[in-house]
Design a protein around this motif. Sequence first.
Motif, mmCIF file in Angstrom:
data_model
loop_
_atom_site.group_PDB
_atom_site.id
_atom_site.type_symbol
_atom_site.label_atom_id
_atom_site.label_comp_id
_atom_site.label_asym_id
_atom_site.label_seq_id
_atom_site.Cartn_x
_atom_site.Cartn_y
_atom_site.Cartn_z
ATOM 1 N N UNK A 22 -123.451 8.981 -5.603
ATOM 2 C CA UNK A 22 -124.165 7.711 -5.692
ATOM 3 C C UNK A 22 -124.448 7.345 -7.144
ATOM 4 N N UNK A 23 -124.817 8.348 -7.947
ATOM 5 C CA UNK A 23 -125.134 8.105 -9.360
ATOM 6 C C UNK A 23 -123.905 7.689 -10.154
ATOM 7 N N UNK A 24 -122.800 8.419 -10.007
ATOM 8 C CA UNK A 24 -121.618 8.094 -10.812
ATOM 9 C C UNK A 24 -120.931 6.827 -10.304
ATOM 10 N N UNK A 25 -121.060 6.571 -9.015
ATOM 11 C CA UNK A 25 -120.528 5.311 -8.467
ATOM 12 C C UNK A 25 -121.264 4.128 -9.077
ATOM 13 N N UNK A 26 -122.572 4.240 -9.220
ATOM 14 C CA UNK A 26 -123.357 3.166 -9.832
ATOM 15 C C UNK A 26 -122.990 2.970 -11.296
ATOM 16 N N UNK A 27 -122.511 4.055 -11.934
ATOM 17 C CA UNK A 27 -122.104 3.971 -13.338
ATOM 18 C C UNK A 27 -120.670 3.477 -13.501
ATOM 19 N N UNK A 28 -120.035 3.114 -12.380
ATOM 20 C CA UNK A 28 -118.711 2.529 -12.454
ATOM 21 C C UNK A 28 -117.566 3.512 -12.439
ATOM 22 N N UNK A 29 -117.842 4.767 -12.116
ATOM 23 C CA UNK A 29 -116.781 5.770 -12.081
ATOM 24 C C UNK A 29 -116.077 5.794 -10.729
ATOM 25 N N UNK A 30 -114.796 6.059 -10.759
ATOM 26 C CA UNK A 30 -114.062 6.507 -9.586
ATOM 27 C C UNK A 30 -114.315 8.011 -9.447
ATOM 28 N N UNK A 31 -114.392 8.511 -8.207
ATOM 29 C CA UNK A 31 -114.507 9.950 -7.991
ATOM 30 C C UNK A 31 -113.239 10.445 -7.306
ATOM 31 N N UNK A 32 -112.685 11.486 -7.866
ATOM 32 C CA UNK A 32 -111.470 12.144 -7.378
ATOM 33 C C UNK A 32 -111.921 13.493 -6.818
ATOM 34 N N UNK A 33 -111.874 13.620 -5.500
ATOM 35 C CA UNK A 33 -112.400 14.809 -4.836
ATOM 36 C C UNK A 33 -111.277 15.779 -4.469
ATOM 37 N N UNK A 34 -111.508 17.066 -4.703
ATOM 38 C CA UNK A 34 -110.742 18.122 -4.045
ATOM 39 C C UNK A 34 -111.489 18.404 -2.747
ATOM 40 N N UNK A 35 -110.876 18.032 -1.615
ATOM 41 C CA UNK A 35 -111.494 18.249 -0.305
ATOM 42 C C UNK A 35 -110.406 18.743 0.629
ATOM 43 N N UNK A 36 -110.446 20.013 0.967
ATOM 44 C CA UNK A 36 -109.326 20.628 1.669
ATOM 45 C C UNK A 36 -109.645 20.961 3.120
ATOM 46 N N UNK A 37 -110.807 21.534 3.375
ATOM 47 C CA UNK A 37 -111.203 21.859 4.739
ATOM 48 C C UNK A 37 -111.901 20.695 5.427
ATOM 49 N N UNK A 38 -111.966 20.743 6.759
ATOM 50 C CA UNK A 38 -112.533 19.602 7.486
ATOM 51 C C UNK A 38 -114.021 19.400 7.209
ATOM 52 N N UNK A 39 -114.749 20.490 6.941
ATOM 53 C CA UNK A 39 -116.156 20.301 6.579
ATOM 54 C C UNK A 39 -116.285 19.661 5.201
ATOM 55 N N UNK A 40 -115.431 20.061 4.274
ATOM 56 C CA UNK A 40 -115.447 19.459 2.936
ATOM 57 C C UNK A 40 -115.105 17.973 3.011
ATOM 58 N N UNK A 41 -114.126 17.616 3.845
ATOM 59 C CA UNK A 41 -113.763 16.202 4.006
ATOM 60 C C UNK A 41 -114.948 15.415 4.549
#
Length: 553
Positions: free
Chosen positions: A339-358
């Motif tokens: 939420x904080x970095x989104x408000x600062x105008x950043x794109x977030x690139x996530x490593x999300x591999x397992x279903x809980x992480x997703x």
Amino acid sequence: MAVPADLIYTGGWIFTTRSHTPERMAVAVTDGVITAVVPEADTAALTSPHTQVIDLNGGLLVPGFQDAHIHPVSGGVELLQCNLTEATTADEAVAMIAEYAAANPDLEWIQGAGWSMDHFPGGNPTRDLLDAIVPDRPVLLSSRDHHSTWANTKAFQIAGITAATADPADGRIERESDGTPAGALQEGASELFNEVRPQTSDDLAYQGLLAAQAELFSLGVTGWQDALVGTGFGMTDSLVAYERAIEEGTLLAHVVGSQWWERSAGIEQVQQMIERRDDVAARYPAETLDLGTIKMMVDGVAENQTAAMNVPYRDAHGHDTDNSGLSFIDPELLKHYVTTVDAAGFQVHFHALGDRAVRETLDAVEAAHQTNGSNDNRHHLAHLQVVDSADTPRFAQLDAIANIQSLWGCHETQLDELTLPFLPETSEDHHYPFGELHSQGARLAAGSDWPVSSANPIAAIHIAVNRVSPTSTDRPLGPPSQKLDLATSLTAYTAGSAYVNHRDHDTGAIVPGYLANLAVLEPNPFDLDPSEIYTSTVTSTWVRGTQVYARTN
């Protein structure tokens, strides 16, 4: 009156990405920009004695591929170090290490990467294999997926890692029966060497970047998103290499850099990331280098059972364990950070591999939307090995992009021996569910994660379509519904990744006004049986209308 073109591509097919089928058209380029897409019969008015005519030889002209998840500097450096990616067995890997050590007697440390977990019992090589060939110098080698490290006794001694050394919260030391380190370390435990291992020099990183760029051009890749700009995984900050390349005029590709989120730190790092982003924006054109992305690693990988799953991993007898993987960032903190970095105008690139992480990642993106409202930050989730069907519609609902590494979507030894046997029986149906994500309206981008795996887009596209690796006799991974058609997969690797990189206004399509970042494929993959897509190869690559690669055979 028509202005004569500098270049005209003719004699083949054009995949514009604005249509689902190739077209028999010609493409004109002037000053590095596409100026016309016209029937071949209409090229005479665009031709002068100075026009260079490129015969496509019946092949396919596509927008330059864009890799939405790659580590080019570390990949290039590994090409220059002890590179084990070609080893097909444990014996071959050991022999290659011995050969490299003998050829480099003055190196204080033997470093490199590329060993494959499936070549060793339980996925874990032992220190005695290294001690037998290099007993007097420390050896430190990352696995092919870069989530494990293999070390010899000398390296453990120098780092002070003993039976008394506790596992870090985000990793694990594989141990012998008395607790002595056995040779392999998982995830964050690899960082226990950071204080003693030689760091990659700035010059080596620069040479690695140039080697990577040349390799990627040979594969038709003209732009990318670097998934780690910072000092994670023991790497030197690749920003220095990019800055030097821009200043020396050697960076020809266009690059988005994902600033590395230190999970041991917190919200206090955001201000520094803003300053780095704004400093780069003030000094370099955005179409050359942009640091408006932050990379957050939400979990680990399934083969060492650190990917965050909704249900526990099973043991070798099929019984549930008490391990369901690691969430590297507390889910509530993840919501706050995003939420904080989104408000600062950043794109977030996530490593999300397992279903809980997703799920935890989508929850964080949803929280950001609820607080900040809609925007054009274009957050994306990479890898997506296992996704619960309840979460696949959420990608489209949240404008979250599925960043797929389709080369992994097939049966292979590491998956079949180290992953699937330790997951529920039905998990294969939800493994790399690219077809399901597409059918639920998710926008797709594509990448390789090189040097974790091959950077070849055509090989990845082949597997996206077939769910079987080239020439393999394995059955397809998962149900047929998880396959993508050729046009969809090509579009993900071009227009889809251009969208992720905020470059869809001038790259990722063959239309007038867009940059002539292009690749020529022969034969035209649309003319091939799906099982033969991998035989299509890149014969030339162009950046802003300048040829940067030409096949020599």
